[in-house]
Design an enzyme around this catalytic site. Structure first.
Site, mmCIF file in Angstrom:
data_model
loop_
_atom_site.group_PDB
_atom_site.id
_atom_site.type_symbol
_atom_site.label_atom_id
_atom_site.label_comp_id
_atom_site.label_asym_id
_atom_site.label_seq_id
_atom_site.Cartn_x
_atom_site.Cartn_y
_atom_site.Cartn_z
ATOM 1 N N SER A 93 1.781 -2.338 -6.000
ATOM 2 C CA SER A 93 1.035 -2.177 -4.755
ATOM 3 C C SER A 93 0.887 -3.495 -3.997
ATOM 4 O O SER A 93 0.388 -3.503 -2.869
ATOM 5 C CB SER A 93 -0.353 -1.586 -5.033
ATOM 6 O OG SER A 93 -1.136 -2.444 -5.832
ATOM 7 N N HIS A 94 1.329 -4.607 -4.605
ATOM 8 C CA HIS A 94 1.258 -5.903 -3.929
ATOM 9 C C HIS A 94 2.631 -6.553 -3.781
ATOM 10 O O HIS A 94 2.722 -7.737 -3.452
ATOM 11 C CB HIS A 94 0.321 -6.842 -4.693
ATOM 12 C CG HIS A 94 -1.111 -6.460 -4.579
ATOM 13 N ND1 HIS A 94 -1.712 -5.619 -5.478
ATOM 14 C CD2 HIS A 94 -2.045 -6.769 -3.650
ATOM 15 C CE1 HIS A 94 -2.975 -5.443 -5.119
ATOM 16 N NE2 HIS A 94 -3.200 -6.119 -4.029
ATOM 17 N N GLU B 100 -3.234 0.958 -4.160
ATOM 18 C CA GLU B 100 -2.889 1.900 -5.213
ATOM 19 C C GLU B 100 -3.101 3.333 -4.751
ATOM 20 O O GLU B 100 -2.339 4.236 -5.112
ATOM 21 C CB GLU B 100 -3.721 1.605 -6.464
ATOM 22 C CG GLU B 100 -3.374 0.268 -7.104
ATOM 23 C CD GLU B 100 -4.274 -0.047 -8.284
ATOM 24 O OE1 GLU B 100 -5.193 0.741 -8.559
ATOM 25 O OE2 GLU B 100 -4.048 -1.097 -8.920
#
Length: 332
Positions: A46-47, A187
């Site tokens: 998610s990053h 997320e």
């Protein structure tokens, strides 16, 4: 979900090409691309590349300065202040963390107060970097409102992550990076994209009803703090430390000033570094390792950061969402 296989170098090059094409200089593009590559390497999906389109949105609108230079000032022996000049936070951290580490080792404790930078990356890279330099580290930052305080159904807090790292010379540090929300919004958005449900208690619909549908949370709904009132209190602490304490905005003030282009807003970050050699003498490492060994002897216990550190030992290709890769390629 269709995926494509990309090597770590290909992930870096894809990110860098896209950032340069959208207004970043080589230094900024390289620093951010390294961070994105490392997030994919470590399994922090998610990053990783998932964030790249939002960075591009901020660059295109002119909100993010892809060619700027942060200004570092030593306010006192233990306080360092950085004016981010609307640069991306990884660039600001690249300038500020060495100064923070130096001050902490000289004085035992030091803080880094960051203003006007755009932070949407994971927070473990900054605390882990300090821990690798032998320091205990804590960091926090706010965002735009996405989380309702306990007892409310409308957002006031950001997801307000906190990160902590403990040095283990000769070993990988113990590091955690967690949203004070029940789940990081990134997320939730990944779960929406991939068609997964989220646990009950993650958030509410726009009508204030509990839901397991990530789309209902991400599109007009609201996240909840983890642990009810306890998580809400920690989220409030982050607002104060990354806002008022460093002289920057609270999340709701950030939202009022943001142009809503989809890119990360401008905000502050607070980082604390402590030198254990100064506070504990020479026995702290042996003492803390005994504690960690005690933890791991109690069952299937995993120290924070171990999963990421294990993932990074695999230097092979990563399977990336094909739709995301095609979208990124269209941006460059």
């Amino acid at each position: 979900m269709s995926t494509v296989s990309l090597t770590l170098d290909e992930i870096f090059n894809l990110a860098k090409k896209t950032l340069v094409a959208n207004g970043c200089n080589d230094e900024t593009a390289s620093i951010l691309s390294e961070l994105i590559k490392n997030a994919e390497r470590d399994g922090s999906l998610s990053h990783g590349l998932f964030r790249l389109p939002a960075y591009v949105s901020g660059l295109k609108s002119g909100k993010i300065n892809g060619k700027g230079t942060p200004e570092v000032k030593r306010i006192s022996p233990s306080v360092i202040k950085i004016e981010g000049n609307n640069c991306l936070a990884p660039v600001v951290l690249n300038k500020g963390l060495p100064e923070l580490a130096k001050a902490a080792k000289e004085n035992g404790v030091a803080v880094l107060a960051i203003n006007n930078s755009h932070h949407m990356a994971a927070m473990w890279p900054e605390t882990e970097k300090l821990a690798e330099d032998g320091l205990v580290a804590f960091a926090c930052t706010s965002y735009k409102p996405a989380v309702a305080p306990a007892g409310a159904i409308k957002p006031l807090f950001g997801t307000n992550p906190i990160s902590f790292a403990w040095p283990r010379p000769g070993k990988t540090p113990v590091v955690y990076d967690m949203a004070t929300a029940s789940m990081a919004m990134g997320e939730v958005q990944v779960a929406k994209r991939e068609g997964h449900k989220v646990p009950l208690g993650t958030g509410l619909t726009k009508d204030g009803k509990e839901t397991t549908d990530p789309g209902e949370i991400a599109d007009g709904g609201v996240l909840l703090p983890f642990g009810g009132y306890k998580g809400s209190a920690i989220a409030m602490m982050v607002e104060l430390m990354a806002g008022a304490l460093v002289g920057d905005n609270f999340s709701y003030e950030t939202a009022e000033k943001d142009n809503n282009d989809g890119g990360p807003p401008s905000g502050g970050e607070f980082i604390l570094a402590i030198c254990p050699d100064k506070t504990a003498g020479t026995s702290w490492q042996k003492h803390s390792d005994e504690f960690f060994d005690k933890m791991k002897s109690m069952g299937d216990v995993r120290l924070p950061g171990e999963r990421r550190h294990k993932n990074r030992q695999d230097t092979g290709p990563r399977n990336i969402n094909e739709e995301l890769v095609n979208k990124i390629k269209s941006l460059s």
